[in-house]
Each structure stands twice: as structure tokens, then as C-alpha cells.
Design a protein around this motif. Sequence first.
Motif, short mmCIF file in Angstrom:
data_model
loop_
_atom_site.label_atom_id
_atom_site.label_comp_id
_atom_site.label_asym_id
_atom_site.label_seq_id
_atom_site.Cartn_x
_atom_site.Cartn_y
_atom_site.Cartn_z
N LYS A 98 -98.53 5.66 34.05
CA LYS A 98 -98.21 6.96 33.48
C LYS A 98 -96.75 7.18 33.11
O LYS A 98 -96.43 7.98 32.25
CB LYS A 98 -98.61 8.00 34.55
CG LYS A 98 -99.02 9.33 34.04
CD LYS A 98 -99.63 10.14 35.17
CE LYS A 98 -99.34 11.61 34.98
NZ LYS A 98 -99.87 12.42 36.07
N ALA A 147 -89.67 9.67 35.22
CA ALA A 147 -89.80 11.09 34.82
C ALA A 147 -88.55 11.89 35.12
O ALA A 147 -88.60 13.12 35.18
CB ALA A 147 -91.01 11.72 35.50
N ALA A 195 -84.35 12.26 37.01
CA ALA A 195 -83.74 12.25 38.33
C ALA A 195 -84.66 13.04 39.24
O ALA A 195 -85.42 13.91 38.78
CB ALA A 195 -82.35 12.88 38.26
N ILE A 243 -86.03 15.69 41.28
CA ILE A 243 -85.74 17.13 41.36
C ILE A 243 -85.75 17.60 42.82
O ILE A 243 -84.91 18.42 43.23
CB ILE A 243 -86.74 17.93 40.50
CG1 ILE A 243 -86.61 17.51 39.03
CG2 ILE A 243 -86.49 19.44 40.63
CD1 ILE A 243 -87.72 18.01 38.12
N GLY A 294 -83.26 11.82 33.34
CA GLY A 294 -82.63 10.57 33.77
C GLY A 294 -83.39 9.32 33.32
O GLY A 294 -82.81 8.24 33.20
N GLU A 311 -82.31 8.74 29.83
CA GLU A 311 -80.93 8.24 29.92
C GLU A 311 -80.91 6.76 30.35
O GLU A 311 -80.08 5.98 29.88
CB GLU A 311 -80.13 9.10 30.90
CG GLU A 311 -79.92 10.51 30.37
CD GLU A 311 -79.42 11.49 31.42
OE1 GLU A 311 -80.13 11.71 32.42
OE2 GLU A 311 -78.32 12.02 31.26
N GLU A 364 -83.69 18.91 30.85
CA GLU A 364 -82.82 19.50 31.88
C GLU A 364 -82.55 20.98 31.69
O GLU A 364 -82.46 21.73 32.66
CB GLU A 364 -81.48 18.73 31.94
CG GLU A 364 -81.56 17.37 32.60
CD GLU A 364 -81.89 16.25 31.63
OE1 GLU A 364 -82.37 16.54 30.51
OE2 GLU A 364 -81.67 15.09 31.99
#
Length: 260
Positions: free
Chosen positions: A60, A64, A66, A68, A111, A114, A134
Motif C-alpha cells: 500500500k 506515508a 514522517a 505523526i 516525508g 521528500e 503537511e
Amino acid sequence: MDYETILFEKDGAIATVTINRPKVLNALNRATLEDLDRCFQAIADDPAIRVVILTGAGEKSFVAGADIAYMQHLNPLQAREFATLGQKVMNAIEQLDRPVIAAVNGFALGGGCELALACDIRIAGENARFGQPEVGLGVIPGFAGTQRLPRLIGKGYACELLFSGDIIDAGEAARIGLVNRTVPREQLMSSCREMAGRIAARGPIAVRLCKDAVNNGIEMDLGRACRYEADLFAMCFSSPQQQEGMKAFTEKRPPLFDSD
Ligand code: CAA
């Protein structure tokens, strides 16, 4: 080497790094960033590795974002420290002197987007989804997304993604140049391995210097960057791989590049 949150495999000259927290869609917490940091240091120290593939565990998600749950209670000082650690890892990937291919097997958000941006080449499965959500969490990207995204896809599309937090599919990501191409999900790893194999068969010193020229040159003005390229071009001519590559061409045979 043992890692808590990632898997590392080596098959000849190709290494595969898999972020392995599928229950939280491979979200990046401190431990994962520290594992990635150590892993890319070990890769940097292993000259037998010529190409790295980076992916996420499960069907999947690539990553997904950083984590949280980890970030929720950070104070500003701790948040800066977390961003600095994330950026250190992204820089280590970008600055590794060998190509890194992101095999994006699902969500690449925050992230995770990124992380894909820090790689040299991005191949996406058709199920991949990209975005920098974000702003919906009341924060901005902290692992250099505001910097690498506009450099890769241009300011207009980058601002749209960054300001809206919209999530786009793999086809749209390919259209705006965020990924090199999309492939059917079941062919993702084989396509990446096939590309990695082709790169690994080229002159390793030349591939390394190409990455150096692109990454360092892009930060310079054109005149300086061209002189930098000429320096690296000249450097190739002190390597036996240049002799072998050109000799093989004149002898009408494939070149044989030993590890440098
Ligand atoms: N951090 C921590 N946990 C996460 C996570 C994240 N970024 N993304 C997903 N998870 C967890 C979920 O909490 C859930 O855990 P539980 O089963 O314990 O509830 C599990 O992964 C599965 O997720 P969902 O049930 O939400 O799966 P879904 O298919 O319904 O939705 C999704 C998938 C759209 C990706 C959704 O999970 C989502 O929106 N995730 C957050 C994406 C995000 O905002 N990323 C940016 C983070 S901020 C950041 O990255 C800052 C930075 O630049 C440094």
C-alpha cells in the motif's frame, strides 16, 4: 548489519533498502531515520554496490510521511532537531556517490515524497500517490520538500502541491515530472531491477562522476558548472575504465568494467 525498521539486501552490485513499518504505512520516526542513516553510510563504504533501490514494505505504501504520532508532542527545539535528522538522511541519499532509484509502491506523502525526491530516479507503480499534505496538519514540510520539489518540477506545480496539500496519482506525477515513469504495480520491482542492472553494467566511475556533475553543477552558474564538468571529464581519462570502454568499442565487443 542489523536494522530495527528497515531491510537491507544485496544482490551482486545492486542493493535494495526497504522501509519496513507496514502497519503505519512505513512512516518515518527517529529509529527509521537513524537506521537509514547507518544503512546509507554502510553502502557508501561498500564499493561493490553500484546502484541502490529504495522502496517500502507492503502493498500500500512507499512512505506515508514522517510519523505523526511521534511528532505530535514535539516542542520547537525538538522539531528542529527532527527536521535536521531527516534532512541529514535525505542529503546522504542525494550525495551518495552511486545512483539511488526510488521504487514508489504506494503512498509517497510528506516525508515520503521528500524521501523519493532525494533519490536520483523515481519509478512509480500505478497505485502510487504523491503529495505534501503537511499544511493540513498545520505544519510545513521539514525534510527539504519546499526546496527539492520546486527544483525538480518547477515553482508553479510545487507551490500548488505545497499550498493545497492535494494528493495526486501516479499518472499526474509523471505528467508534471515528479516521477520518471509509471509501470503496472506488479512490474515495479522488476522494472527497477532491470534499470539498476543496466546502470550497474556501465562504467562505475563514469556513472559516479555523472551523478557528481549533475548534483553539484545544478547549484552553480552555467560557466562554473561547465568547467566543473570538464574537470570530471578529464578525471575519467586517468581511469582504466576509459581505456576499456573505448577499446571495447573499437574491438566491437561489450566493455568489461571491473570494480574500481
Ligand atoms: N504517521 C504515523 N502513522 C501513520 C501515518 C503517518 N504519517 N500515515 C499512516 N499512519 C498509520 C495510521 O495512523 C494507521 O494506524 P492505525 O491502524 O494504528 O490507526 C495506519 O497507518 C494505516 O493508515 P490509515 O488507516 O489512515 O490508512 P488509509 O488507507 O485509510 O489512509 C493515508 C492512508 C491517506 C496515507 C492516511 O494514512 C494518511 O493521510 N496518512 C498521513 C499522511 C500525511 O499527512 N503525511 C505527512 C506527515 S507530516 C510530514 O511528513 C512532515 C515532514 O515533512 C517532516
